[in-house]
Design a protein around this motif. Sequence first.
Motif, PDB file in Angstrom:
ATOM      1  N   ALA A  71       2.293 -26.763  24.343  1.00  0.00           N
ATOM      2  CA  ALA A  71       1.261 -27.422  25.154  1.00  0.00           C
ATOM      3  C   ALA A  71      -0.006 -27.707  24.362  1.00  0.00           C
ATOM      4  O   ALA A  71      -0.895 -28.411  24.845  1.00  0.00           O
ATOM      5  CB  ALA A  71       0.925 -26.553  26.364  1.00  0.00           C
ATOM      6  N   LEU A  72      -0.083 -27.171  23.161  1.00  0.00           N
ATOM      7  CA  LEU A  72      -1.305 -27.282  22.368  1.00  0.00           C
ATOM      8  C   LEU A  72      -1.749 -28.716  22.096  1.00  0.00           C
ATOM      9  O   LEU A  72      -2.954 -28.988  22.159  1.00  0.00           O
ATOM     10  CB  LEU A  72      -1.143 -26.496  21.057  1.00  0.00           C
ATOM     11  CG  LEU A  72      -2.407 -25.997  20.393  1.00  0.00           C
ATOM     12  CD1 LEU A  72      -3.311 -25.251  21.365  1.00  0.00           C
ATOM     13  CD2 LEU A  72      -2.056 -25.103  19.210  1.00  0.00           C
ATOM     14  N   PRO A  73      -0.852 -29.666  21.805  1.00  0.00           N
ATOM     15  CA  PRO A  73      -1.338 -31.036  21.572  1.00  0.00           C
ATOM     16  C   PRO A  73      -2.158 -31.583  22.739  1.00  0.00           C
ATOM     17  O   PRO A  73      -3.170 -32.246  22.538  1.00  0.00           O
ATOM     18  CB  PRO A  73      -0.047 -31.842  21.377  1.00  0.00           C
ATOM     19  CG  PRO A  73       0.938 -30.853  20.861  1.00  0.00           C
ATOM     20  CD  PRO A  73       0.589 -29.560  21.554  1.00  0.00           C
ATOM     21  N   VAL A  74      -1.757 -31.285  23.955  1.00  0.00           N
ATOM     22  CA  VAL A  74      -2.510 -31.746  25.125  1.00  0.00           C
ATOM     23  C   VAL A  74      -3.795 -30.932  25.270  1.00  0.00           C
ATOM     24  O   VAL A  74      -4.862 -31.479  25.557  1.00  0.00           O
ATOM     25  CB  VAL A  74      -1.641 -31.636  26.402  1.00  0.00           C
ATOM     26  CG1 VAL A  74      -2.458 -31.938  27.647  1.00  0.00           C
ATOM     27  CG2 VAL A  74      -0.453 -32.561  26.296  1.00  0.00           C
ATOM     28  N   LYS A  75      -3.681 -29.621  25.060  1.00  0.00           N
ATOM     29  CA  LYS A  75      -4.849 -28.737  25.199  1.00  0.00           C
ATOM     30  C   LYS A  75      -5.934 -29.081  24.177  1.00  0.00           C
ATOM     31  O   LYS A  75      -7.121 -28.881  24.454  1.00  0.00           O
ATOM     32  CB  LYS A  75      -4.445 -27.272  25.032  1.00  0.00           C
ATOM     33  CG  LYS A  75      -3.438 -26.781  26.036  1.00  0.00           C
ATOM     34  CD  LYS A  75      -4.092 -26.479  27.331  1.00  0.00           C
ATOM     35  CE  LYS A  75      -3.106 -25.837  28.296  1.00  0.00           C
ATOM     36  NZ  LYS A  75      -3.645 -25.767  29.622  1.00  0.00           N
ATOM     37  N   LEU A  76      -5.535 -29.554  22.999  1.00  0.00           N
ATOM     38  CA  LEU A  76      -6.512 -29.866  21.942  1.00  0.00           C
ATOM     39  C   LEU A  76      -7.531 -30.906  22.402  1.00  0.00           C
ATOM     40  O   LEU A  76      -8.674 -30.899  21.937  1.00  0.00           O
ATOM     41  CB  LEU A  76      -5.794 -30.368  20.690  1.00  0.00           C
ATOM     42  CG  LEU A  76      -5.124 -29.302  19.846  1.00  0.00           C
ATOM     43  CD1 LEU A  76      -4.233 -29.929  18.787  1.00  0.00           C
ATOM     44  CD2 LEU A  76      -6.161 -28.392  19.204  1.00  0.00           C
ATOM     45  N   ARG A  77      -7.130 -31.752  23.319  1.00  0.00           N
ATOM     46  CA  ARG A  77      -8.056 -32.788  23.812  1.00  0.00           C
ATOM     47  C   ARG A  77      -9.261 -32.168  24.517  1.00  0.00           C
ATOM     48  O   ARG A  77     -10.320 -32.779  24.592  1.00  0.00           O
ATOM     49  CB  ARG A  77      -7.325 -33.724  24.758  1.00  0.00           C
ATOM     50  CG  ARG A  77      -6.254 -34.520  24.080  1.00  0.00           C
ATOM     51  CD  ARG A  77      -5.608 -35.501  25.038  1.00  0.00           C
ATOM     52  NE  ARG A  77      -4.312 -35.883  24.496  1.00  0.00           N
ATOM     53  CZ  ARG A  77      -3.229 -36.074  25.217  1.00  0.00           C
ATOM     54  NH1 ARG A  77      -3.267 -35.956  26.530  1.00  0.00           N
ATOM     55  NH2 ARG A  77      -2.099 -36.408  24.642  1.00  0.00           N
ATOM     56  N   GLN A 111      -9.494 -24.819   4.884  1.00  0.00           N
ATOM     57  CA  GLN A 111     -10.394 -25.401   5.881  1.00  0.00           C
ATOM     58  C   GLN A 111     -10.504 -24.451   7.072  1.00  0.00           C
ATOM     59  O   GLN A 111      -9.581 -23.695   7.384  1.00  0.00           O
ATOM     60  CB  GLN A 111      -9.889 -26.765   6.307  1.00  0.00           C
ATOM     61  CG  GLN A 111     -10.013 -27.777   5.168  1.00  0.00           C
ATOM     62  CD  GLN A 111      -9.575 -29.149   5.590  1.00  0.00           C
ATOM     63  OE1 GLN A 111      -8.552 -29.287   6.229  1.00  0.00           O
ATOM     64  NE2 GLN A 111     -10.357 -30.147   5.226  1.00  0.00           N
ATOM     65  N   SER A 112     -11.609 -24.525   7.757  1.00  0.00           N
ATOM     66  CA  SER A 112     -11.837 -23.633   8.894  1.00  0.00           C
ATOM     67  C   SER A 112     -10.929 -24.014  10.065  1.00  0.00           C
ATOM     68  O   SER A 112     -10.434 -25.139  10.155  1.00  0.00           O
ATOM     69  CB  SER A 112     -13.302 -23.722   9.335  1.00  0.00           C
ATOM     70  OG  SER A 112     -13.549 -24.973   9.955  1.00  0.00           O
ATOM     71  N   ASP A 113     -10.743 -23.046  10.955  1.00  0.00           N
ATOM     72  CA  ASP A 113      -9.951 -23.296  12.166  1.00  0.00           C
ATOM     73  C   ASP A 113     -10.546 -24.439  12.968  1.00  0.00           C
ATOM     74  O   ASP A 113      -9.815 -25.270  13.520  1.00  0.00           O
ATOM     75  CB  ASP A 113      -9.903 -22.037  13.038  1.00  0.00           C
ATOM     76  CG  ASP A 113      -9.053 -20.938  12.450  1.00  0.00           C
ATOM     77  OD1 ASP A 113      -8.310 -21.196  11.486  1.00  0.00           O
ATOM     78  OD2 ASP A 113      -9.123 -19.804  12.977  1.00  0.00           O
ATOM     79  N   GLU A 114     -11.866 -24.469  13.027  1.00  0.00           N
ATOM     80  CA  GLU A 114     -12.545 -25.495  13.807  1.00  0.00           C
ATOM     81  C   GLU A 114     -12.282 -26.888  13.237  1.00  0.00           C
ATOM     82  O   GLU A 114     -12.016 -27.839  13.978  1.00  0.00           O
ATOM     83  CB  GLU A 114     -14.057 -25.215  13.862  1.00  0.00           C
ATOM     84  CG  GLU A 114     -14.448 -24.055  14.748  1.00  0.00           C
ATOM     85  CD  GLU A 114     -14.078 -22.662  14.187  1.00  0.00           C
ATOM     86  OE1 GLU A 114     -13.866 -22.520  12.961  1.00  0.00           O
ATOM     87  OE2 GLU A 114     -13.971 -21.732  15.003  1.00  0.00           O
ATOM     88  N   THR A 115     -12.325 -27.007  11.901  1.00  0.00           N
ATOM     89  CA  THR A 115     -12.069 -28.294  11.253  1.00  0.00           C
ATOM     90  C   THR A 115     -10.626 -28.732  11.505  1.00  0.00           C
ATOM     91  O   THR A 115     -10.373 -29.891  11.847  1.00  0.00           O
ATOM     92  CB  THR A 115     -12.329 -28.194   9.736  1.00  0.00           C
ATOM     93  OG1 THR A 115     -13.675 -27.782   9.527  1.00  0.00           O
ATOM     94  CG2 THR A 115     -12.098 -29.528   9.048  1.00  0.00           C
ATOM     95  N   LEU A 116      -9.689 -27.795  11.355  1.00  0.00           N
ATOM     96  CA  LEU A 116      -8.277 -28.099  11.613  1.00  0.00           C
ATOM     97  C   LEU A 116      -8.071 -28.511  13.071  1.00  0.00           C
ATOM     98  O   LEU A 116      -7.328 -29.451  13.365  1.00  0.00           O
ATOM     99  CB  LEU A 116      -7.392 -26.896  11.290  1.00  0.00           C
ATOM    100  CG  LEU A 116      -7.165 -26.574   9.822  1.00  0.00           C
ATOM    101  CD1 LEU A 116      -6.375 -25.281   9.682  1.00  0.00           C
ATOM    102  CD2 LEU A 116      -6.453 -27.716   9.119  1.00  0.00           C
ATOM    103  N   THR A 117      -8.726 -27.797  13.984  1.00  0.00           N
ATOM    104  CA  THR A 117      -8.567 -28.076  15.409  1.00  0.00           C
ATOM    105  C   THR A 117      -9.086 -29.457  15.755  1.00  0.00           C
ATOM    106  O   THR A 117      -8.417 -30.214  16.479  1.00  0.00           O
ATOM    107  CB  THR A 117      -9.283 -27.005  16.249  1.00  0.00           C
ATOM    108  OG1 THR A 117      -8.736 -25.733  15.903  1.00  0.00           O
ATOM    109  CG2 THR A 117      -9.094 -27.238  17.731  1.00  0.00           C
ATOM    110  N   ALA A 160      -9.418 -32.005  13.729  1.00  0.00           N
ATOM    111  CA  ALA A 160      -8.540 -32.990  13.088  1.00  0.00           C
ATOM    112  C   ALA A 160      -7.233 -33.119  13.881  1.00  0.00           C
ATOM    113  O   ALA A 160      -6.745 -34.226  14.113  1.00  0.00           O
ATOM    114  CB  ALA A 160      -8.260 -32.597  11.635  1.00  0.00           C
ATOM    115  N   ALA A 161      -6.691 -31.990  14.302  1.00  0.00           N
ATOM    116  CA  ALA A 161      -5.456 -32.013  15.088  1.00  0.00           C
ATOM    117  C   ALA A 161      -5.681 -32.716  16.423  1.00  0.00           C
ATOM    118  O   ALA A 161      -4.815 -33.460  16.896  1.00  0.00           O
ATOM    119  CB  ALA A 161      -4.933 -30.599  15.308  1.00  0.00           C
ATOM    120  N   ALA A 162      -6.839 -32.490  17.024  1.00  0.00           N
ATOM    121  CA  ALA A 162      -7.177 -33.146  18.293  1.00  0.00           C
ATOM    122  C   ALA A 162      -7.232 -34.654  18.122  1.00  0.00           C
ATOM    123  O   ALA A 162      -6.962 -35.401  19.063  1.00  0.00           O
ATOM    124  CB  ALA A 162      -8.502 -32.623  18.829  1.00  0.00           C
TER     125      ALA A 162
END
Length: 179
Positions: free
Chosen positions: A57-63, A5-11, A13-15
């Motif tokens: 910090a990425l979980p917060v940044k993903l928002r 899956q693309s980075d964008e799709t993963l990002t 979904a993770a967000a």
Amino acid sequence: MTMDQSDETLTLAAANGDRQAFALLVGRVYDKVFAYAYRVTGNRAEAEDLAQDICAALPVKLRSYRGEARVSTWLYRITVNAARDRFRRSATYARAAAGWGEVEIARRAEDAEQAERADWLRCAMQGLGAELREVLALVLDGVTQAEAASILDIPPGTVAWRVSEAKRQLKAMTQGAEA
């Protein structure tokens, strides 16, 4: 979630809270983040700390990821900002440490000066007669003249005279040392 899956799709979904997508995303981007941090800091340990801080910090940044830019562009921006923040904090710490260094240097100089005065006084007191030295030692230890008179079994007026005489002789020694 799969690795293809693309980075964008993963990002995205993770967000939205997908932990598997988050783990895949971190695994995919960690080396890039670390490599950039290493090039910016020039220090492996610093780069590792920075990369770990960013991933933590990425979980917060993903928002804040809106999908308007490529994930790599967005991550580089986060990395650049984190590196700048770290450099600012380091510079602030260095300035504060330098200020404390000046305070410590002044404190040590004052301590050295006090020690020098105490050494001078100890040596100078050896030049006084035993009676003057006894009285002065008591008074310098915080004993009142009345208490010194009682301790030494002499009249209070004698204590006062001996303190005055000791000061006069020490002053003369000081002036003789300056000449």
